[in-house]
Design a protein around this motif. Sequence first.
Motif, mmCIF file in Angstrom:
data_model
loop_
_atom_site.group_PDB
_atom_site.id
_atom_site.type_symbol
_atom_site.label_atom_id
_atom_site.label_comp_id
_atom_site.label_asym_id
_atom_site.label_seq_id
_atom_site.Cartn_x
_atom_site.Cartn_y
_atom_site.Cartn_z
ATOM 1 N N ASP A 268 -70.336 164.417 -5.355
ATOM 2 C CA ASP A 268 -69.703 165.647 -4.879
ATOM 3 C C ASP A 268 -70.731 166.667 -4.390
ATOM 4 O O ASP A 268 -70.535 167.873 -4.524
ATOM 5 C CB ASP A 268 -68.850 166.257 -5.996
ATOM 6 C CG ASP A 268 -67.749 167.159 -5.465
ATOM 7 O OD1 ASP A 268 -67.592 167.254 -4.230
ATOM 8 O OD2 ASP A 268 -67.053 167.790 -6.285
ATOM 9 N N ALA A 269 -71.829 166.207 -3.835
ATOM 10 C CA ALA A 269 -72.888 167.144 -3.438
ATOM 11 C C ALA A 269 -73.680 166.697 -2.225
ATOM 12 O O ALA A 269 -74.357 167.523 -1.610
ATOM 13 C CB ALA A 269 -73.849 167.366 -4.619
ATOM 14 N N PHE A 270 -73.637 165.418 -1.839
ATOM 15 C CA PHE A 270 -74.530 164.928 -0.796
ATOM 16 C C PHE A 270 -74.290 165.635 0.533
ATOM 17 O O PHE A 270 -75.226 165.830 1.321
ATOM 18 C CB PHE A 270 -74.361 163.420 -0.633
ATOM 19 C CG PHE A 270 -75.404 162.775 0.239
ATOM 20 C CD1 PHE A 270 -76.748 162.956 -0.011
ATOM 21 C CD2 PHE A 270 -75.032 161.972 1.313
ATOM 22 C CE1 PHE A 270 -77.716 162.356 0.786
ATOM 23 C CE2 PHE A 270 -75.980 161.373 2.120
ATOM 24 C CZ PHE A 270 -77.326 161.566 1.857
ATOM 25 N N HIS A 271 -73.057 166.042 0.808
ATOM 26 C CA HIS A 271 -72.770 166.708 2.079
ATOM 27 C C HIS A 271 -73.354 168.117 2.132
ATOM 28 O O HIS A 271 -73.384 168.732 3.191
ATOM 29 C CB HIS A 271 -71.257 166.757 2.345
ATOM 30 C CG HIS A 271 -70.432 167.175 1.184
ATOM 31 N ND1 HIS A 271 -70.154 166.335 0.126
ATOM 32 C CD2 HIS A 271 -69.815 168.345 0.897
ATOM 33 C CE1 HIS A 271 -69.401 166.971 -0.754
ATOM 34 N NE2 HIS A 271 -69.192 168.187 -0.322
ATOM 35 N N TYR A 272 -73.821 168.659 1.005
ATOM 36 C CA TYR A 272 -74.489 169.968 1.012
ATOM 37 C C TYR A 272 -75.984 169.847 1.317
ATOM 38 O O TYR A 272 -76.643 170.852 1.570
ATOM 39 C CB TYR A 272 -74.309 170.667 -0.330
ATOM 40 C CG TYR A 272 -72.888 171.065 -0.619
ATOM 41 C CD1 TYR A 272 -72.255 172.057 0.124
ATOM 42 C CD2 TYR A 272 -72.156 170.447 -1.625
ATOM 43 C CE1 TYR A 272 -70.940 172.427 -0.133
ATOM 44 C CE2 TYR A 272 -70.847 170.802 -1.894
ATOM 45 C CZ TYR A 272 -70.252 171.789 -1.141
ATOM 46 O OH TYR A 272 -68.946 172.140 -1.396
ATOM 47 N N VAL A 273 -76.524 168.663 1.252
ATOM 48 C CA VAL A 273 -77.954 168.455 1.494
ATOM 49 C C VAL A 273 -78.219 168.539 2.990
ATOM 50 O O VAL A 273 -77.568 167.857 3.791
ATOM 51 C CB VAL A 273 -78.398 167.084 0.945
ATOM 52 C CG1 VAL A 273 -79.863 166.815 1.285
ATOM 53 C CG2 VAL A 273 -78.168 167.022 -0.564
ATOM 54 N N ARG A 274 -79.176 169.370 3.385
ATOM 55 C CA ARG A 274 -79.495 169.515 4.812
ATOM 56 C C ARG A 274 -80.264 168.298 5.336
ATOM 57 O O ARG A 274 -79.872 167.690 6.322
ATOM 58 C CB ARG A 274 -80.323 170.790 5.034
ATOM 59 C CG ARG A 274 -79.529 172.080 4.832
ATOM 60 C CD ARG A 274 -80.409 173.284 5.089
ATOM 61 N NE ARG A 274 -79.691 174.537 4.874
ATOM 62 C CZ ARG A 274 -78.942 175.144 5.795
ATOM 63 N NH1 ARG A 274 -78.824 174.611 6.995
ATOM 64 N NH2 ARG A 274 -78.333 176.285 5.516
ATOM 65 N N ASP A 275 -81.363 167.962 4.700
ATOM 66 C CA ASP A 275 -82.193 166.842 5.152
ATOM 67 C C ASP A 275 -81.762 165.576 4.419
ATOM 68 O O ASP A 275 -82.376 165.154 3.439
ATOM 69 C CB ASP A 275 -83.665 167.145 4.900
ATOM 70 C CG ASP A 275 -84.588 166.027 5.386
ATOM 71 O OD1 ASP A 275 -84.108 165.111 6.088
ATOM 72 O OD2 ASP A 275 -85.785 166.067 5.038
ATOM 73 N N LYS A 276 -80.691 164.973 4.883
ATOM 74 C CA LYS A 276 -80.149 163.803 4.188
ATOM 75 C C LYS A 276 -81.070 162.594 4.325
ATOM 76 O O LYS A 276 -81.214 161.796 3.391
ATOM 77 C CB LYS A 276 -78.743 163.492 4.712
ATOM 78 C CG LYS A 276 -77.715 164.562 4.367
ATOM 79 C CD LYS A 276 -76.375 164.244 4.965
ATOM 80 C CE LYS A 276 -75.333 165.262 4.555
ATOM 81 N NZ LYS A 276 -75.677 166.649 4.970
ATOM 82 N N GLY A 277 -81.709 162.461 5.485
ATOM 83 C CA GLY A 277 -82.648 161.360 5.649
ATOM 84 C C GLY A 277 -83.805 161.457 4.673
ATOM 85 O O GLY A 277 -84.212 160.458 4.062
#
Length: 476
Positions: A268-277
């Motif tokens: 419930d948090a990965f979509h808040y991460v800016r630099d996903k790569g």
Amino acid sequence: MVRGHPSGATVTLDALTPLLRCPACGAALSLDRVPQPDPEAGDCGVLRCPCAADYPVLDGVPILRTGRLDRRSIADDLVLAPGPDVAAVVSAVEAGRALGALVDLLAAPLCPWPLNRVGAGRRLSLLGPLRSAGLALRRRRVHAMLRHRDGLTAEDWLATFYLHAPEVYDPFNYFFFRFGTPRHLATLGLVSALPADASPVLDLACGYGHLAHTLSALGRAVVGLDQNVHQAWLARHYVAPGAAFVCADASRPLPFADAAFGAAVCSDAFHYVRDKGGAVAELDRVSAGGPLLFPTVGNALVGSPDGHELAPDAYRALFDGWHVRVTSDDAVFAHYREGLGPDLSGPDADVDGAKWLAIAATKGDPDCLLRDHGPLDAGPGGWPHAAGRLALNPLYEREPGGDRRALRMPSPWYEAENGGVREYMPAVVGEGEALTTALVARAAAVGLPERYARPRRPWTQRADRALTRAVRRVRG
């Protein structure tokens, strides 16, 4: 199913320290314990790095961050109170003033109810003199609570963090009533795909430790990471005391050794991460190729964007060279309700129309993770959500003068987000009814931490709900 090993269910500070690395240079850290004159300050010390960077440990929680530790609103990211910088906290620990630093980091300005329900009132409470007065009162309250901490619950602390703070009230409801919600059960369904392993699991952006509680109760060693000190602290002492927690910034290099973990989860948090790569690369490093699980990831193709969402194909592109499966939370949850683990056998279904996605990835043997996982086999009756102290779900409240407990939604927002619980939880249960397998199967009975909920809701919560409903009726 993730069963782990009972010997790995508790992660102490001494066991955690060899896994830690300096976020600035990547070197190993040494722990210098510093006894404090105040016993309520807990286990304190300084983590020292050869590069001369020092990081504090407050009450068993390493703070591996740099700069200022502001207290921010979860609702809208307002700076509720500017915090001390990390160097000042280190100095406080070394000078025997760790308790004062802990109080500062747990305190937010006081915004008397019901002003915290009104946007203008919330902003007003953050103005200079009012904020200073509110912080002084809050510090006194937090200090008093720390003196009596053994008699308190997670609910007491969450109410202190949110009920009289310049926040909307829904963060309390979101966190406190999380056990048994569709989103949480979908997370447990996906996490049930983890193979048994003695290595610890990294719970990235762990919040208040709800997932860590279940994994720890099932015998798995867990290390949680969150950027908020108050979340890591409450998780460590009230929600998942068998796990270890680190306060650090997930957007920087993760403060852990290579291959420190056997798996990693970001719920419930990965979509808040800016630099996903960059986040995937770091998770790859610290988990040696996974498995990595991402329950409840927002889909940019559906509805209003939440955080920094991507489309399903863009999420898949992050895992070039991985074995990856993208499904939906709804599909995982539907299997979970039937007592089944996720079907990750593939190929990927069309998920472009699903708002919430579930992602599983590994560089190892895909047949260990990307398969149909069949019946659940953990917790009482096979249900992971029953791991812990079995109790009635806190969503049930005693009816006045009656012998039943009724399912009650704590707020209109909570109803909109989690009204789906009515599809599987009974509307009422008998007062004192046995916590049967049938109640567990419907998430009316869940496994809670030992010091999680009060025996009954405080009058302040009941009054806030009544006011909220009245305001909604007037506005409606």
